[in-house]
Motif scaffolding. Structure first.
Motif, PDB file in Angstrom:
ATOM      1  N   HIS A 226       0.829  -1.203   0.000  1.00 41.41           N
ATOM      2  CA  HIS A 226       0.000   0.000   0.000  1.00 41.41           C
ATOM      3  C   HIS A 226       0.865   1.254   0.000  1.00 41.41           C
ATOM      4  CE1 HIS A 226      -3.760  -2.226   1.782  1.00 41.41           C
ATOM      5  NE2 HIS A 226      -3.447  -2.612   0.555  1.00 41.41           N
ATOM      6  N   LEU A 227       1.975   1.222   0.759  1.00 38.68           N
ATOM      7  CA  LEU A 227       2.878   2.373   0.792  1.00 38.68           C
ATOM      8  C   LEU A 227       3.538   2.601  -0.560  1.00 38.68           C
ATOM      9  CD1 LEU A 227       4.598   1.856   4.280  1.00 38.68           C
ATOM     10  CD2 LEU A 227       2.887   3.573   3.675  1.00 38.68           C
ATOM     11  N   TRP A 228       3.717   1.538  -1.333  1.00 38.68           N
ATOM     12  CA  TRP A 228       4.304   1.649  -2.667  1.00 38.68           C
ATOM     13  C   TRP A 228       3.284   2.074  -3.714  1.00 38.68           C
ATOM     14  CZ3 TRP A 228       7.792  -3.356  -2.950  1.00 38.68           C
ATOM     15  CH2 TRP A 228       8.919  -3.166  -2.119  1.00 38.68           C
ATOM     16  N   GLY A 229       2.042   2.255  -3.302  1.00 38.61           N
ATOM     17  CA  GLY A 229       1.020   2.743  -4.212  1.00 38.61           C
ATOM     18  C   GLY A 229       0.062   1.695  -4.735  1.00 38.61           C
ATOM     19  N   TRP A 230       0.275   0.415  -4.385  1.00 34.34           N
ATOM     20  CA  TRP A 230      -0.625  -0.638  -4.868  1.00 34.34           C
ATOM     21  C   TRP A 230      -1.747  -0.808  -3.842  1.00 34.34           C
ATOM     22  CZ3 TRP A 230       1.275  -6.125  -6.720  1.00 34.34           C
ATOM     23  CH2 TRP A 230       0.249  -6.726  -7.442  1.00 34.34           C
ATOM     24  N   GLU A 231      -2.700   0.112  -3.857  1.00 35.00           N
ATOM     25  CA  GLU A 231      -3.753   0.148  -2.850  1.00 35.00           C
ATOM     26  C   GLU A 231      -4.707  -1.042  -2.922  1.00 35.00           C
ATOM     27  OE1 GLU A 231      -4.051   2.216  -0.422  1.00 35.00           O
ATOM     28  OE2 GLU A 231      -2.436   3.606  -0.957  1.00 35.00           O
ATOM     29  N   SER A 232      -4.828  -1.648  -4.098  1.00 39.05           N
ATOM     30  CA  SER A 232      -5.770  -2.761  -4.255  1.00 39.05           C
ATOM     31  C   SER A 232      -5.219  -4.089  -3.753  1.00 39.05           C
ATOM     32  CB  SER A 232      -6.156  -2.910  -5.728  1.00 39.05           C
ATOM     33  OG  SER A 232      -5.015  -3.210  -6.528  1.00 39.05           O
ATOM     34  N   PHE A 233      -3.922  -4.130  -3.413  1.00 35.08           N
ATOM     35  CA  PHE A 233      -3.317  -5.392  -2.979  1.00 35.08           C
ATOM     36  C   PHE A 233      -3.870  -5.789  -1.609  1.00 35.08           C
ATOM     37  CE2 PHE A 233      -0.108  -7.872  -0.743  1.00 35.08           C
ATOM     38  CZ  PHE A 233       0.202  -8.848  -1.675  1.00 35.08           C
TER      39      PHE A 233
END
Length: 297
Positions: free
Chosen positions: A144-151
């Motif tokens: 999520h911190l890397w920008g992949w909010e859907s993971f």
């Protein structure tokens, strides 16, 4: 003392000295291993609760044990865990061994890297994987911190999937050890056999399928016995990783035995579960030892 009796005395002393040195450790092993195994078997047929009691109840504890939903859950969980753990560890270990057997560069570095997890205790492994899989601080949080909010990866919190997190952690720790067993087996195969097969036109796939894999049968058997033994005894990894939860989703026979003996004060039922675990291990170990002894004879 005459000259003839002195050598005789020294000879007898040399014969008895190793036995005298080993006698204390042998006695301690008999008492604290086999003695307590026998004591546990006796307790499983008594009405022991918080403290040992010698009121004989026969098979009553075993009947109560198999009627408990928690025990049936533990049996299902150990069946899932053991089958996946043994199969995946064997396949991963075999593939890593074949990979290292290709005389690749850096083998001396890769081999200890693969073996390193086995040097850790299951408590350390369970704690590390608990942090890694925790949605709040582990893999999901990092993604999520890397920008992949859907993971999303919440297996450790999911009652249906939590048992598979234990499989992941156990495979990570033990695969390197299985690799070392298979690598030793591969290095023990006579190269003349392989060269003869290659001269006859055998492909690499045929070489491994018809020659190498069958010759690794002792390594497969040893890996199966060791992994089965570790799976049945799985307590510390489960406690450190999931604590048997969520709920009882990852309850194992070992955690069941501990909870019923020391927290629920049902020592007789806990002892009966321990005896069943012992019989399961014996059912695996005894035929293996018999086959080994028969082969040596």
């Amino acid at each position: 003392m005459s000259a003839s009796t002195a050598p005789d005395f020294r000879t007898r002393l040399q014969d008895w000295l190793p036995k005298l040195v080993l006698a204390p450790s042998f006695a301690v092993t008999i008492l604290f291993v086999y003695g307590f195994i026998g004591f546990t078997v006796v307790l499983s047929f008594t009405g022991s609760k918080m403290l040992p009691s010698f009121k004989w109840v026969g098979w009553e504890n075993y009947a109560k044990l198999w009627a408990l939903p928690a025990w049936n859950t533990a049996i299902v969980n150990i069946a899932i865990f053991a089958s996946l753990y043994i199969v995946i560890c064997t396949l991963v270990g075999l593939m890593l061994a074949i990979f290292l057997d290709q005389k690749i560069r850096g083998e001396g570095v890769l081999r200890p890297i693969y073996l390193y997890p086995m040097a850790l205790s299951f408590i350390v492994t369970g704690t590390a994987w608990k942090w890694f899989l925790d949605p709040g601080i582990g893999l999901e949080r990092v993604m999520h911190l890397w920008g992949w909010e859907s993971f999303s990866f919440t297996w450790i919190k999911d009652g249906d999937m939590a048992i598979y997190t234990i499989v992941i952690a156990a495979v990570w720790q033990t695969s390197g050890f299985v690799m070392a067993m298979f690598l030793a087996g591969l290095r023990g195969i006579d190269n003349e056999i392989l060269k003869a097969a290659q001269i006859d036109g055998a492909s690499n796939w045929q070489l491994y399928r018809r020659i190498v894999i069958p010759l690794l049968r002792p390594a497969f058997l040893s890996a199966f016995v060791i992994l089965s033994h570790l799976a049945i005894k799985s307590y510390d990894l489960v406690v450190a990783l999931t604590g048997g939860g969520p709920g009882r989703a990852t309850e194992m026979p070992a955690t069941f035995m501990y909870s019923y003996t020391f927290t629920r004060n049902q020592m007789g039922i806990g002892a009966s579960s321990a005896v069943i675990m012992l019989m399961t291990i014996a059912a695996i170990m005894v035929p293996y030892l018999y086959a080994e002894l028969k082969e040596k004879k």
